[in-house]
Motif scaffolding. Structure first.
Motif, PDB file in Angstrom:
ATOM      1  N   GLN A  31      42.366  31.606  45.231  1.00 44.50           N
ATOM      2  CA  GLN A  31      41.144  31.090  44.612  1.00 44.50           C
ATOM      3  C   GLN A  31      40.008  30.968  45.615  1.00 44.50           C
ATOM      4  N   GLY A  32      40.361  30.785  46.894  1.00 42.38           N
ATOM      5  CA  GLY A  32      39.332  30.708  47.917  1.00 42.38           C
ATOM      6  C   GLY A  32      38.794  32.063  48.341  1.00 42.38           C
ATOM      7  N   CYS A  33      39.500  33.145  47.981  1.00 38.82           N
ATOM      8  CA  CYS A  33      39.110  34.496  48.404  1.00 38.82           C
ATOM      9  C   CYS A  33      38.651  35.379  47.258  1.00 38.82           C
ATOM     10  N   ILE A  34      39.146  35.109  46.064  1.00 43.82           N
ATOM     11  CA  ILE A  34      38.825  35.953  44.907  1.00 43.82           C
ATOM     12  C   ILE A  34      37.778  35.228  44.070  1.00 43.82           C
ATOM     13  N   PRO A  35      36.544  35.723  44.057  1.00 38.41           N
ATOM     14  CA  PRO A  35      35.433  34.978  43.471  1.00 38.41           C
ATOM     15  C   PRO A  35      35.479  34.803  41.959  1.00 38.41           C
ATOM     16  N   HIS A  36      36.095  35.771  41.253  1.00 43.47           N
ATOM     17  CA  HIS A  36      36.109  35.676  39.789  1.00 43.47           C
ATOM     18  C   HIS A  36      37.276  36.485  39.236  1.00 43.47           C
ATOM     19  N   LYS A  37      37.656  36.180  38.009  1.00 45.26           N
ATOM     20  CA  LYS A  37      38.827  36.812  37.398  1.00 45.26           C
ATOM     21  C   LYS A  37      38.592  38.278  37.051  1.00 45.26           C
ATOM     22  N   ASP A  38      37.318  38.714  37.039  1.00 50.15           N
ATOM     23  CA  ASP A  38      37.013  40.115  36.732  1.00 50.15           C
ATOM     24  C   ASP A  38      37.045  41.013  37.964  1.00 50.15           C
ATOM     25  N   ALA A  39      37.365  40.463  39.118  1.00 43.45           N
ATOM     26  CA  ALA A  39      37.381  41.246  40.354  1.00 43.45           C
ATOM     27  C   ALA A  39      38.356  42.411  40.242  1.00 43.45           C
ATOM     28  N   SER A  40      37.976  43.546  40.808  1.00 46.00           N
ATOM     29  CA  SER A  40      38.881  44.702  40.861  1.00 46.00           C
ATOM     30  C   SER A  40      39.828  44.500  42.032  1.00 46.00           C
ATOM     31  N   PHE A  91      51.904  33.408  57.391  1.00 48.73           N
ATOM     32  CA  PHE A  91      50.500  33.479  57.768  1.00 48.73           C
ATOM     33  C   PHE A  91      49.702  34.213  56.695  1.00 48.73           C
ATOM     34  N   PHE A  92      48.532  33.673  56.418  1.00 48.56           N
ATOM     35  CA  PHE A  92      47.637  34.211  55.404  1.00 48.56           C
ATOM     36  C   PHE A  92      46.370  34.653  56.125  1.00 48.56           C
ATOM     37  N   TYR A  93      46.226  35.973  56.265  1.00 47.14           N
ATOM     38  CA  TYR A  93      45.050  36.531  56.925  1.00 47.14           C
ATOM     39  C   TYR A  93      44.047  36.960  55.848  1.00 47.14           C
ATOM     40  N   SER A  94      42.793  36.615  56.048  1.00 42.68           N
ATOM     41  CA  SER A  94      41.758  37.053  55.107  1.00 42.68           C
ATOM     42  C   SER A  94      40.574  37.615  55.882  1.00 42.68           C
ATOM     43  N   MET A  95      40.062  38.738  55.397  1.00 41.35           N
ATOM     44  CA  MET A  95      38.972  39.448  56.054  1.00 41.35           C
ATOM     45  C   MET A  95      37.947  39.857  55.009  1.00 41.35           C
ATOM     46  N   GLN A  96      36.744  39.335  55.105  1.00 41.86           N
ATOM     47  CA  GLN A  96      35.681  39.690  54.169  1.00 41.86           C
ATOM     48  C   GLN A  96      34.798  40.764  54.801  1.00 41.86           C
ATOM     49  N   LYS A  97      34.666  41.869  54.110  1.00 39.75           N
ATOM     50  CA  LYS A  97      33.887  43.005  54.642  1.00 39.75           C
ATOM     51  C   LYS A  97      32.400  42.686  54.583  1.00 39.75           C
ATOM     52  N   GLU A  98      31.757  42.686  55.747  1.00 41.61           N
ATOM     53  CA  GLU A  98      30.379  42.250  55.846  1.00 41.61           C
ATOM     54  C   GLU A  98      29.362  43.391  55.871  1.00 41.61           C
ATOM     55  N   LYS A  99      29.839  44.611  56.136  1.00 46.99           N
ATOM     56  CA  LYS A  99      28.928  45.753  56.203  1.00 46.99           C
ATOM     57  C   LYS A  99      29.714  47.026  55.892  1.00 46.99           C
ATOM     58  N   PRO A 100      29.029  48.119  55.583  1.00 50.23           N
ATOM     59  CA  PRO A 100      29.734  49.369  55.259  1.00 50.23           C
ATOM     60  C   PRO A 100      30.605  49.836  56.417  1.00 50.23           C
ATOM     61  N   SER A 101      31.648  50.576  56.066  1.00 50.62           N
ATOM     62  CA  SER A 101      32.547  51.118  57.069  1.00 50.62           C
ATOM     63  C   SER A 101      31.827  52.150  57.924  1.00 50.62           C
ATOM     64  N   ASN A 142      35.384  55.690  48.149  1.00 52.01           N
ATOM     65  CA  ASN A 142      34.921  54.636  49.046  1.00 52.01           C
ATOM     66  C   ASN A 142      34.440  53.429  48.243  1.00 52.01           C
ATOM     67  N   GLU A 143      34.704  52.246  48.756  1.00 51.96           N
ATOM     68  CA  GLU A 143      34.219  50.997  48.173  1.00 51.96           C
ATOM     69  C   GLU A 143      34.556  50.892  46.679  1.00 51.96           C
ATOM     70  N   SER A 144      35.838  50.997  46.376  1.00 48.67           N
ATOM     71  CA  SER A 144      36.306  50.960  44.986  1.00 48.67           C
ATOM     72  C   SER A 144      36.776  49.576  44.533  1.00 48.67           C
ATOM     73  N   PHE A 145      37.149  48.696  45.462  1.00 49.27           N
ATOM     74  CA  PHE A 145      37.800  47.443  45.076  1.00 49.27           C
ATOM     75  C   PHE A 145      37.126  46.221  45.697  1.00 49.27           C
ATOM     76  N   ASP A 146      37.173  45.126  44.923  1.00 49.48           N
ATOM     77  CA  ASP A 146      36.667  43.841  45.414  1.00 49.48           C
ATOM     78  C   ASP A 146      37.685  43.133  46.298  1.00 49.48           C
ATOM     79  N   ILE A 147      38.954  43.288  45.962  1.00 50.45           N
ATOM     80  CA  ILE A 147      40.032  42.586  46.650  1.00 50.45           C
ATOM     81  C   ILE A 147      41.180  43.558  46.904  1.00 50.45           C
TER      82      ILE A 147
END
Length: 217
Positions: A50-59, A203-213, A119-124
């Motif tokens: 819930q802290g990483c997935i912003p909404h239930k419609d996320a891909s 361990f729970f690792y989380s990485m939010q992509k901040e810019k294009p690859s 490229n850039e197909s998924f939210d999570i």
């Protein structure tokens, strides 16, 4: 559903976990109703998700889904846009049949090191123990082989490529930061780590992509 508890699924040589042949043989021997969850269940991970997935419609893309109940449980919790992949065709067919009442969920046979998505197909993107299978090696854990490093890099590079800017890569493992973090570091995100559990830590690792690859050279 029947939880897998048989010691018969544990290979004598742990490097077998890295091979497609091992998983095909294992899933062919198990009942289609058999389930096996590495580490934690969705119910246990839910507060973290819930802290990483912003909404239930996320891909959402689940890497190396196996016969875990994670995708099903997330679907029942309201996440309908889920794609599950595994490179065992047997388990993918079994899961399609098991989840026939979840028509929106996708099941695809695919290698995590060569994702067949734009490229850039998924939210999570979620990896729950899958990278660990790539790391089953007889070498020195403090000094992994070039082959192991290269294999894991392929997975993480592909995750970076198909993850949307603003999206998150979630990795759940028993692997401690001094063994895992080196493989996860990228210019486009920061690696955040949470240590969980009592007697046995995970361990729970989380990485939010901040810019294009950055395109590979």
């Amino acid at each position: 559903m029947v939880a897998s508890t048989s010691l018969n699924v544990v290979p004598e040589d742990p490097t077998a976990y890295k091979t497609k042949e091992y998983w095909e043989q294992r899933y062919q021997q198990e009942s289609p109703d058999t389930t096996f969850d590495w580490f934690k269940t969705h119910e246990e991970l839910k507060p973290l998700f819930q802290g990483c997935i912003p909404h239930k419609d996320a891909s959402i893309l689940i890497l190396g889904c196996g016969n875990s109940t994670l995708g099903e449980d997330m679907y029942r919790d309201g996440y309908k846009n889920i794609t599950n992949i595994d490179y065992s065709g047997t388990v993918i067919e079994n899961m399609k049949k098991r989840c026939e009442d979840m028509p929106d969920m996708k099941w695809l046979e695919m290698d995590i090191r060569a994702l067949e998505f734009e490229n850039e197909s998924f939210d999570i993107i979620i990896d729950k123990g899958t990278m660990d299978a790539l790391m089953c090696d007889r070498g020195d854990v403090w000094d992994p082989s070039e082959e192991l490093v290269a294999e894991v890099k392929k997975e993480v590079d592909e995750v970076e490529r198909v993850l949307k800017v603003g999206g998150s890569f979630i990795y759940i493992t028993f692997g401690q930061p001094h063994f895992r973090k080196r493989h996860l570091v990228r210019d486009c995100w920061q690696v955040k780590t949470q240590t969980l559990g009592d007697a046995f830590h995970y361990f729970f690792y989380s990485m939010q992509k901040e810019k294009p690859s950055t395109p590979s050279s």
